[in-house]
Design an enzyme around this catalytic site. Structure first.
Site, PDB file in Angstrom:
ATOM      1  N   LYS A   1       0.933  -1.159  -0.022  1.00 40.94           N
ATOM      2  CA  LYS A   1       0.037   0.102   0.066  1.00 40.94           C
ATOM      3  C   LYS A   1       1.134   1.161   0.061  1.00 40.94           C
ATOM      4  O   LYS A   1       1.021   1.878   1.182  1.00 40.94           O
ATOM      5  CB  LYS A   1      -0.774  -0.027   1.172  1.00 40.94           C
ATOM      6  CG  LYS A   1      -2.379  -0.762   1.094  1.00 40.94           C
ATOM      7  CD  LYS A   1      -3.069  -0.876   2.157  1.00 40.94           C
ATOM      8  CE  LYS A   1      -4.059   0.652   2.293  1.00 40.94           C
ATOM      9  NZ  LYS A   1      -4.904   0.491   1.378  1.00 40.94           N
TER      10      LYS A   1
HETATM   11  N1  PMP Z   1      -7.692  -2.941  -3.125  1.00 37.85           N
HETATM   12  C1  PMP Z   1      -7.221  -1.568  -2.935  1.00 37.85           C
HETATM   13  C2  PMP Z   1      -6.562  -0.911  -4.243  1.00 37.85           C
HETATM   14  C3  PMP Z   1      -7.510  -1.096  -1.811  1.00 37.85           C
HETATM   15  O1  PMP Z   1      -6.948   0.254  -1.614  1.00 37.85           O
HETATM   16  C4  PMP Z   1      -8.038  -1.754  -0.530  1.00 37.85           C
HETATM   17  C5  PMP Z   1      -8.292  -0.978   0.689  1.00 37.85           C
HETATM   18  N2  PMP Z   1      -6.949  -1.478   1.348  1.00 37.85           N
HETATM   19  C6  PMP Z   1      -8.397  -3.139  -0.790  1.00 37.85           C
HETATM   20  C7  PMP Z   1      -8.294  -3.686  -2.317  1.00 37.85           C
HETATM   21  C8  PMP Z   1      -8.959  -4.089   0.330  1.00 37.85           C
HETATM   22  O2  PMP Z   1      -8.088  -4.288   1.303  1.00 37.85           O
HETATM   23  P1  PMP Z   1      -8.232  -4.460   2.678  1.00 37.85           P
HETATM   24  O3  PMP Z   1      -9.369  -5.413   2.743  1.00 37.85           O
HETATM   25  O4  PMP Z   1      -6.905  -4.953   3.194  1.00 37.85           O
HETATM   26  O5  PMP Z   1      -8.590  -3.088   3.301  1.00 37.85           O
END
Ligand code: PMP
Length: 295
Positions: A154
């Site tokens: 991220k």
């Molecule tokens: N894809 C993207 C591009 C995201 O930004 C997120 C949010 N973090 C997710 C998927 C979902 O990830 P998570 O379930 O870990 O929040």
């Protein structure tokens, strides 16, 4: 969300608790220019942080992708997060850790810049809302191949394409975009993963050109415990017509029903999902697991 208007209390900033007004950065901040920052999105429910260890694992992974050595350990970051929500008297919150290269030097090559870490947390109660549905547009932008973008990190840079695609739906009735990857397989939304339902089974893209979200993994575990079959596969746009339901998953949005996916901006060519029975079951199981207050 106008964070500055709702923010109360402290931000953990380089190891100290400071008021948010004190937490400013300079215009020469290296990461502001070259996207060399990484972040997390975490939630607490009724005072308990959900999957904190996993989020901090991913935070440190994202940091390592940028070649940044975080001076705080996994334990210190977990403890700081817990202390922060206690100090800010937060029960249900959204927690945002961020690491970035500072303003000591502006050149891109200066990777030994000062490293800064902050954790902010604010009141956030959103939970599954059965009335809420998303209308998506398939964006013309593609997710980069896995060897061109660190999809499991991220980092701020990962989000450039997401922001670019979102500008395509600005001023329209679409709620979000759906990305395909470079080979035209379904990937993910701008900040969530996607699932489909067919004959009671869940179908979701193989997470090679999208983030393998913590919520996505949790939903797969929930499904296994409840004898719901999950198939991870390459999904084409053509096959969406055969699916009964669709939903998005993410830490902030949890589980949200998808009503339609349009293949063109005018919405002439689109698929509509009229059911959401399995989605509701999954959303309730997820709510129970995280310990959310049901609406
Ligand atoms: N894809 C993207 C591009 C995201 O930004 C997120 C949010 N973090 C997710 C998927 C979902 O990830 P998570 O379930 O870990 O929040």
């Amino acid at each position: 969300m106008k964070v500055k208007e709702i923010y109360k209390g402290y931000i953990w900033y380089n190891g100290e608790f400071k008021s948010w007004q004190e937490c400013n950065i300079h215009v020469f901040t290296n990461s502001l220019h070259y996207s060399s920052s990484a972040f997390e999105g975490i939630r607490s429910y009724n005072g308990r942080v959900f999957k904190l260890e996993e989020h901090i694992d991913r935070f440190l992974y994202s940091t390592s992708i940028l070649g940044i050595e975080c001076i705080y350990t996994h334990r210190q970051l977990c403890d700081a997060t817990i202390e922060l929500i206690e100090k800010n008297n937060l029960e249900n919150s959204y927690i945002r850790p961020l690491i970035w290269r500072g303003d000591k030097e502006l050149t891109i090559k200066f990777i030994d810049n000062d490293i800064n870490v902050m954790i902010a947390a604010y009141d956030y109660k959103q939970s599954f809302d059965i009335q809420k549905t998303l209308n998506l547009l398939v964006t013309s932008w593609r997710k980069a191949p896995a060897n061109s973008m660190p999809h499991q990190a991220k980092t701020a840079g990962n989000y450039v394409i997401n922001i670019t695609a979102l500008s395509e739906i600005k001023g329209t009735a679409y709620d979000d975009v759906l990305f395909l990857d470079n080979e035209d397989y379904v990937a993910e939304l701008s900040s969530s993963n996607i699932f489909f339902v067919q004959d009671g089974a869940l179908i979701t893209p193989i997470a090679n050109c999208c983030l393998n979200g913590i919520t996505r993994k949790t939903i797969i575990e929930i499904a296994a415990r409840n004898n719901i079959q999950v198939v991870e596969k390459f999904i084409t746009l053509e096959e969406l017509r055969y699916y009964d339901e669709a939903f998005a998953t993410g830490t902030a949005s949890e589980v949200v029903s998808i009503k339609s996916i349009s293949f063109d901006k005018e919405g002439v060519d689109k698929v509509t999902f009229s059911d959401n029975n399995v989605t509701v079951t999954i959303a309730e199981l997820y709510s129970d697991l995280v310990g959310a207050n049901r609406i």
